[in-house]
Design an enzyme around this catalytic site. Structure first.
Site, PDB file in Angstrom:
ATOM      1  N   HIS A 156       0.843  -1.203   0.000  1.00 15.15           N
ATOM      2  CA  HIS A 156       0.000   0.000   0.000  1.00 15.15           C
ATOM      3  C   HIS A 156       0.882   1.259   0.000  1.00 15.15           C
ATOM      4  CE1 HIS A 156      -3.433   2.523   0.782  1.00 15.15           C
ATOM      5  NE2 HIS A 156      -2.896   2.976   1.902  1.00 15.15           N
ATOM      6  N   ARG A 161       3.365   5.996  -2.338  1.00 16.07           N
ATOM      7  CA  ARG A 161       4.531   6.866  -2.148  1.00 16.07           C
ATOM      8  C   ARG A 161       5.574   6.818  -3.257  1.00 16.07           C
ATOM      9  NH1 ARG A 161       2.835  10.533   1.572  1.00 16.07           N
ATOM     10  NH2 ARG A 161       1.845   9.486   3.335  1.00 16.07           N
TER      11      ARG A 161
HETATM   12  C1  LIG Z   1       0.412  12.320  -2.763  1.00 15.56           C
HETATM   13  C2  LIG Z   1      -0.108  12.436  -1.347  1.00 15.56           C
HETATM   14  C3  LIG Z   1      -0.516  13.653  -0.864  1.00 15.56           C
HETATM   15  C4  LIG Z   1      -1.007  13.786   0.441  1.00 15.56           C
HETATM   16  N1  LIG Z   1      -1.377  15.008   0.909  1.00 15.56           N
HETATM   17  C5  LIG Z   1      -1.843  15.140   2.165  1.00 15.56           C
HETATM   18  C6  LIG Z   1      -2.238  16.412   2.692  1.00 15.56           C
HETATM   19  O1  LIG Z   1      -2.162  17.433   2.013  1.00 15.56           O
HETATM   20  N2  LIG Z   1      -2.701  16.482   3.953  1.00 15.56           N
HETATM   21  C7  LIG Z   1      -2.837  15.364   4.746  1.00 15.56           C
HETATM   22  O2  LIG Z   1      -3.290  15.494   5.891  1.00 15.56           O
HETATM   23  N3  LIG Z   1      -2.466  14.160   4.291  1.00 15.56           N
HETATM   24  C8  LIG Z   1      -1.982  14.007   3.036  1.00 15.56           C
HETATM   25  N4  LIG Z   1      -1.591  12.767   2.588  1.00 15.56           N
HETATM   26  C9  LIG Z   1      -1.690  11.623   3.491  1.00 15.56           C
HETATM   27  C10 LIG Z   1      -2.875  10.709   3.105  1.00 15.56           C
HETATM   28  O3  LIG Z   1      -4.088  11.412   3.141  1.00 15.56           O
HETATM   29  C11 LIG Z   1      -2.969   9.523   4.061  1.00 15.56           C
HETATM   30  O4  LIG Z   1      -3.261   9.979   5.372  1.00 15.56           O
HETATM   31  C12 LIG Z   1      -1.697   8.716   4.149  1.00 15.56           C
HETATM   32  O5  LIG Z   1      -1.122   8.514   2.880  1.00 15.56           O
HETATM   33  C13 LIG Z   1      -2.015   7.366   4.783  1.00 15.56           C
HETATM   34  O6  LIG Z   1      -2.745   6.634   3.820  1.00 15.56           O
HETATM   35  P1  LIG Z   1      -3.895   5.626   4.157  1.00 15.56           P
HETATM   36  O7  LIG Z   1      -4.854   6.208   5.131  1.00 15.56           O
HETATM   37  O8  LIG Z   1      -4.478   5.099   2.869  1.00 15.56           O
HETATM   38  O9  LIG Z   1      -3.052   4.417   4.698  1.00 15.56           O
HETATM   39  P2  LIG Z   1      -2.731   3.766   6.098  1.00 15.56           P
HETATM   40  O10 LIG Z   1      -2.839   4.673   7.248  1.00 15.56           O
HETATM   41  O11 LIG Z   1      -1.417   3.178   5.809  1.00 15.56           O
HETATM   42  O12 LIG Z   1      -3.832   2.681   6.230  1.00 15.56           O
HETATM   43  C14 LIG Z   1      -3.890   1.587   5.310  1.00 15.56           C
HETATM   44  C15 LIG Z   1      -5.319   1.364   4.913  1.00 15.56           C
HETATM   45  O13 LIG Z   1      -6.030   0.901   6.074  1.00 15.56           O
HETATM   46  C16 LIG Z   1      -7.354   1.422   6.048  1.00 15.56           C
HETATM   47  N5  LIG Z   1      -7.538   2.278   7.212  1.00 15.56           N
HETATM   48  C17 LIG Z   1      -6.555   2.696   8.086  1.00 15.56           C
HETATM   49  N6  LIG Z   1      -7.089   3.421   9.075  1.00 15.56           N
HETATM   50  C18 LIG Z   1      -8.413   3.482   8.816  1.00 15.56           C
HETATM   51  C19 LIG Z   1      -9.515   4.113   9.453  1.00 15.56           C
HETATM   52  N7  LIG Z   1      -9.363   4.820  10.562  1.00 15.56           N
HETATM   53  N8  LIG Z   1     -10.712   3.964   8.931  1.00 15.56           N
HETATM   54  C20 LIG Z   1     -10.923   3.236   7.790  1.00 15.56           C
HETATM   55  N9  LIG Z   1      -9.930   2.635   7.102  1.00 15.56           N
HETATM   56  C21 LIG Z   1      -8.702   2.748   7.631  1.00 15.56           C
HETATM   57  C22 LIG Z   1      -7.506   2.207   4.748  1.00 15.56           C
HETATM   58  O14 LIG Z   1      -8.014   1.351   3.755  1.00 15.56           O
HETATM   59  C23 LIG Z   1      -6.085   2.593   4.421  1.00 15.56           C
HETATM   60  O15 LIG Z   1      -5.884   2.842   3.035  1.00 15.56           O
HETATM   61  C24 LIG Z   1      -1.095  12.627   1.281  1.00 15.56           C
HETATM   62  C25 LIG Z   1      -0.665  11.384   0.784  1.00 15.56           C
HETATM   63  C26 LIG Z   1      -0.176  11.280  -0.500  1.00 15.56           C
HETATM   64  C27 LIG Z   1       0.298   9.927  -0.995  1.00 15.56           C
END
Ligand SMILES: Cc1cc2nc3c(=O)[nH]c(=O)nc-3n(C[C@H](O)[C@H](O)[C@H](O)COP(=O)(O)OP(=O)(O)OC[C@H]3O[C@@H](n4cnc5c(N)ncnc54)[C@H](O)[C@@H]3O)c2cc1C
Length: 194
Positions: A156, A161
């Protein structure tokens, strides 16, 4: 900037395929070749929960810009060098290649780093505790963290990333993660391109 493998679940492929075979009552049919084929088929079909049984632990050195982004990936365990308890005695910071390639900007950058560390040292010399003095340190400050992710989360993270719109240093770190996982568990990231 570096990524180093510290640990991986022993015999991770057998463990993951055993988990998958449990679903199909075929644990008696395990062989190394069929295990690899079975896991590849699970990945292709999106049956990725079986990958959660195996984990990797890596040590990453990167800027605090990138460590801040990385720890947003929540299915993880993290331990990071503390600026509350450890003095940043020497200027130790990341310089983006985009700045290095741009001489006038580079001078501004170096100046900002030197000023930040000079203010930090000044505050420490006035007996300000490092947990307070650290407020003047930049995002560019290098840090070390140890991260443990299961292999599904690794995939993931790599998906998110390594995208071209990510922070360039983050993409480099993600490619470093891919390289160490590719070495230790190639079957888990065979389909990952970046
Ligand atoms: C290009 C890019 C730009 C970004 N810009 C910003 C920004 O401007 N501001 C900002 O704040 N963040 C930003 N982020 C961070 C992004 O929003 C995510 O918080 C971060 O990448 C973690 O991803 P995730 O939640 O998918 O994965 P993880 O935290 O790794 O979790 C893995 C997966 O588990 C599930 N999961 C985890 N926790 C929960 C939950 N509580 N409820 C439901 N499902 C859950 C989801 O399916 C998730 O995809 C950015 C990320 C990227 C890649």
């Amino acid at each position: 900037m570096s990524v180093r493998l510290l640990a991986i679940t022993p015999d991770a492929l057998s463990l993951v395929s055993h988990a998958a075979r449990t679903c199909y009552a075929s644990t008696d049919r395990a062989t190394p070749e069929s295990d690899a084929r079975l896991v590849a088929s699970c990945i292709r079909r999106g049956h990725e929960s079986v990958l959660e049984h195996a984990s990797v632990t890596v040590e990453i050195e990167c800027s605090r810009v990138v460590s801040h982004e990385l720890v947003r990936q929540r299915i993880a365990a993290y331990s990071q060098r503390s600026q509350r308890y450890v003095k940043e005695s020497e200027p130790n910071y990341f310089t983006p290649p985009e700045i290095e390639a741009h001489q006038p900007a580079w001078a501004v950058y170096i100046d900002a780093m030197e000023n930040a560390w000079s203010a930090y040292a000044d505050l420490l010399s006035r007996r300000v505790p490092c947990q307070i003095a650290r407020y003047v340190l930049p995002n560019a400050c290098l840090t070390t963290l140890v991260a443990t992710w299961n292999l599904r989360e690794v995939r993931h993270i790599l998906r998110l990333r390594t995208a071209p719109d990510c922070q360039p240093e983050m993409q480099e770190i993600a490619r470093g993660i891919l390289a160490v996982v590719r070495e230790a568990a190639p079957w888990a990231v065979e389909d990952v391109e970046c």
